[in-house]
Design an enzyme around this catalytic site. Structure first.
Site, mmCIF file in Angstrom:
data_model
loop_
_atom_site.group_PDB
_atom_site.id
_atom_site.type_symbol
_atom_site.label_atom_id
_atom_site.label_comp_id
_atom_site.label_asym_id
_atom_site.label_seq_id
_atom_site.Cartn_x
_atom_site.Cartn_y
_atom_site.Cartn_z
ATOM 1 N N LYS A 185 16.229 66.955 12.546
ATOM 2 C CA LYS A 185 16.512 65.563 12.897
ATOM 3 C C LYS A 185 15.292 64.829 13.475
ATOM 4 O O LYS A 185 14.469 64.359 12.709
ATOM 5 C CB LYS A 185 17.748 65.505 13.790
ATOM 6 C CG LYS A 185 18.963 66.060 13.002
ATOM 7 C CD LYS A 185 20.327 65.855 13.585
ATOM 8 C CE LYS A 185 21.382 66.247 12.553
ATOM 9 N NZ LYS A 185 22.219 67.382 12.900
ATOM 10 N N TYR A 204 27.995 73.489 15.437
ATOM 11 C CA TYR A 204 27.703 73.351 14.007
ATOM 12 C C TYR A 204 26.246 73.714 13.799
ATOM 13 O O TYR A 204 25.370 73.237 14.509
ATOM 14 C CB TYR A 204 27.966 71.915 13.534
ATOM 15 C CG TYR A 204 27.606 71.700 12.079
ATOM 16 C CD1 TYR A 204 28.354 72.292 11.062
ATOM 17 C CD2 TYR A 204 26.514 70.910 11.719
ATOM 18 C CE1 TYR A 204 28.018 72.103 9.723
ATOM 19 C CE2 TYR A 204 26.181 70.708 10.383
ATOM 20 C CZ TYR A 204 26.938 71.309 9.395
ATOM 21 O OH TYR A 204 26.606 71.114 8.067
ATOM 22 N N ASP A 222 19.848 76.451 18.983
ATOM 23 C CA ASP A 222 19.884 75.463 17.903
ATOM 24 C C ASP A 222 19.692 74.086 18.526
ATOM 25 O O ASP A 222 20.631 73.499 19.063
ATOM 26 C CB ASP A 222 21.196 75.556 17.124
ATOM 27 C CG ASP A 222 21.204 74.601 15.929
ATOM 28 O OD1 ASP A 222 20.225 73.824 15.781
ATOM 29 O OD2 ASP A 222 22.178 74.625 15.154
HETATM 30 C C1 LIG Z 1 22.681 68.578 11.924
HETATM 31 C C2 LIG Z 1 22.675 69.941 12.486
HETATM 32 C C3 LIG Z 1 22.340 71.066 11.714
HETATM 33 C C4 LIG Z 1 22.155 70.979 10.233
HETATM 34 O O1 LIG Z 1 21.105 70.170 9.872
HETATM 35 P P1 LIG Z 1 21.067 69.545 8.380
HETATM 36 O O2 LIG Z 1 19.728 68.925 8.317
HETATM 37 O O3 LIG Z 1 22.200 68.584 8.310
HETATM 38 O O4 LIG Z 1 21.240 70.669 7.432
HETATM 39 C C5 LIG Z 1 22.206 72.273 12.352
HETATM 40 N N1 LIG Z 1 22.423 72.394 13.669
HETATM 41 C C6 LIG Z 1 22.778 71.353 14.431
HETATM 42 C C7 LIG Z 1 22.973 71.538 15.895
HETATM 43 C C8 LIG Z 1 22.939 70.092 13.863
HETATM 44 O O5 LIG Z 1 23.362 69.067 14.602
#
Ligand SMILES: *Cc1c(COP(=O)(O)O)cnc(C)c1O
Length: 436
Positions: free
Chosen positions: A271, A148, A243
């Protein structure tokens, strides 16, 4: 019989929320659709605990989806935010606090020679992909099923049933033409990767991958998978995007991709680096990042990007992240994982498989090891739902879906781990026996 969870105030507030906020939530997983029931509405969080609007307390294993590495309201972060607030909430112009966070990140992530702050992980990955396309002049992007990367159009894609069907949108409202340039491969499938690059390598702008997948439970890369991505990217001229919105600064001070074999040209963070405030970043090799405006032709902007209050929170979190914190987190996570496995075994709950990467825990009611989305989806959702509600009643807030990761925070000491372990053992007993 434990009292019904959530309590009457949560229920009333959620009913009220539905009259103004669509579905009553600002992000769909919060609505509990995967586990049923009514979401808990929270009033506060402190340390390892959440307190709901009915005054019930829970040990928090969601931790704002991993953003709260230090737990709820860490005092040093709260006072840094207070100090920043006194100086103004936003300038929409350069200010020192963004430099302070940027320098801390750069020092820990040498791959990010230049970076830029945005306000969400979605923006970070969307921008990194635009940069990769702008830099390479190519359009195809490659992602993996179960990875994701936020909710931008081109990334809301899933593989069609055959080569002829191509890639399909994974959401209504995303045109087929937008995902036509997205390829979705099974995670950990080296052969599929080889075939794609042999066929289309010269047209691929970037591969985006979570070095340890954290959005289908916890799924680590198999040996050689990330190295193969690096090799294909080097050979074809595509860029590798790590990512690390979840893993960055959670598993170590910095990123994990390089030690796992992925040498990223671009990195996305989020995060943890915002410490519970809306902060994310993308960065990479200087030569690549210099395609971004104002230095180059790739446009990307944000009214609240580098917001000083959010930057102050991030810098305070990074200042707290000494080696001892990671050691404590590792000890607590290992101990909790053991307690969970013991709880499942002594209640004779089978199949069950726990996969852990540091303070990320994936709980699958299926056989392991889980290596792909197709396998993760075999986890018994109904059983997880019962387990989730039993845990909630016993005072532990787990992610409301078996395909999400449980996050341990550094606020967990031996006492909290024992409490969580005992509550989860009780939850296992309540789902023991034949799955319904
Ligand atoms: C949470 C997440 C995102 C998206 O981040 P948001 O702040 O929710 O838009 C992108 N990549 C990964 C791996 C994530 O866990």
């Amino acid at each position: 019989m434990s009292p019904a969870v959530p309590g009457p105030r949560s229920r009333a507030l959620f009913r009220r929320a539905q009259r103004s906020i669509v579905g009553g939530v600002d992000s769909p997983v919060r609505a509990f659709r995967a586990v049923g029931g009514t979401p808990v509405v929270f009033a506060s969080s402190r340390g390892a605990e959440l307190v709901d609007v009915d005054g019930r307390r829970y040990l928090d294993l969601v931790n704002s989806w991993g953003a709260n590495l230090l737990g709820g309201a860490p005092p040093t972060v709260v006072s840094a935010v207070r100090a920043a607030v006194r100086d103004g909430l936003s300038f929409g112009a350069p200010s020192p606090r963004e430099h302070e966070l940027a320098e801390r990140i750069r020092a820990a992530v040498p791959e990010a020679e230049r970076l830029r702050f945005v306000s969400s992980g979605t923006e970070a990955t969307m921008s990194a992909i635009r940069v990769a396309r702008g830099f390479t002049g190519r359009s195809i992007i490659v992602k993996f099923a179960g990875g994701y990367h936020g909710h931008s159009d081109g990334l809301l894609a899933r593989a069609g049933s055959g080569v002829a069907t191509g890639t399909l949108p994974d959401s209504a409202g995303v045109p087929r033409t937008v995902v036509r340039e997205t390829r979705v491969l099974p995670y950990n499938d080296l052969d599929a990767l080889d075939r794609l690059f042999e066929r289309e390598g010269g047209r691929i702008s970037a591969v985006i991958v979570e070095p340890i997948a954290g959005n289908m439970g916890v799924v680590p890369p198999v040996a050689g998978f990330l190295r193969r991505i690096t090799r294909w990217c080097r050979r074809s001229g595509a860029l590798a995007i790590a990512d690390e919105v979840i893993t960055g600064f959670r598993l170590r001070r910095g990123i994990v991709a390089p030690e796992l074999g992925l040498e990223p040209d671009l990195v996305t963070l989020g995060k943890v680096i915002g410490g519970g405030m809306p902060v994310a970043a993308y960065g990479g090799r200087r030569r690549v990042m210099e395609v971004v405006a104002p230095l180059g032709p790739v446009y990307q902007a944000g009214t609240l990007s580098g917001n000083p209050v959010a930057m102050a929170a991030g810098a305070a979190v990074l200042d707290a992240l000494r080696p001892s914190v990671y050691h404590r987190l590792e000890r607590a996570s290992a101990r909790l994982a053991q307690a969970i496995e013991d709880g499942a075994a002594s209640a004779n709950v089978r199949p069950f498989c726990l996969q852990r990467a540091g303070s990320m825990l994936g709980l699958f009611f299926s056989d392991g090891p889980v290596r792909s989305l197709a396998h993760a989806q075999r986890s018994d959702r109904k059983r997880y739902a019962r387990f989730f509600h039993a845990a909630l009643a016993a005072g532990v807030y787990l992610p409301p879906s078996t395909l999400e990761t449980a996050f341990v925070s550094a606020a967990y000491g031996p006492k909290e781990i024992d409490r969580a372990g005992a509550a989860l053992a009780q939850a296992f007993r309540s789902v023991a026996g034949r799955p319904l």
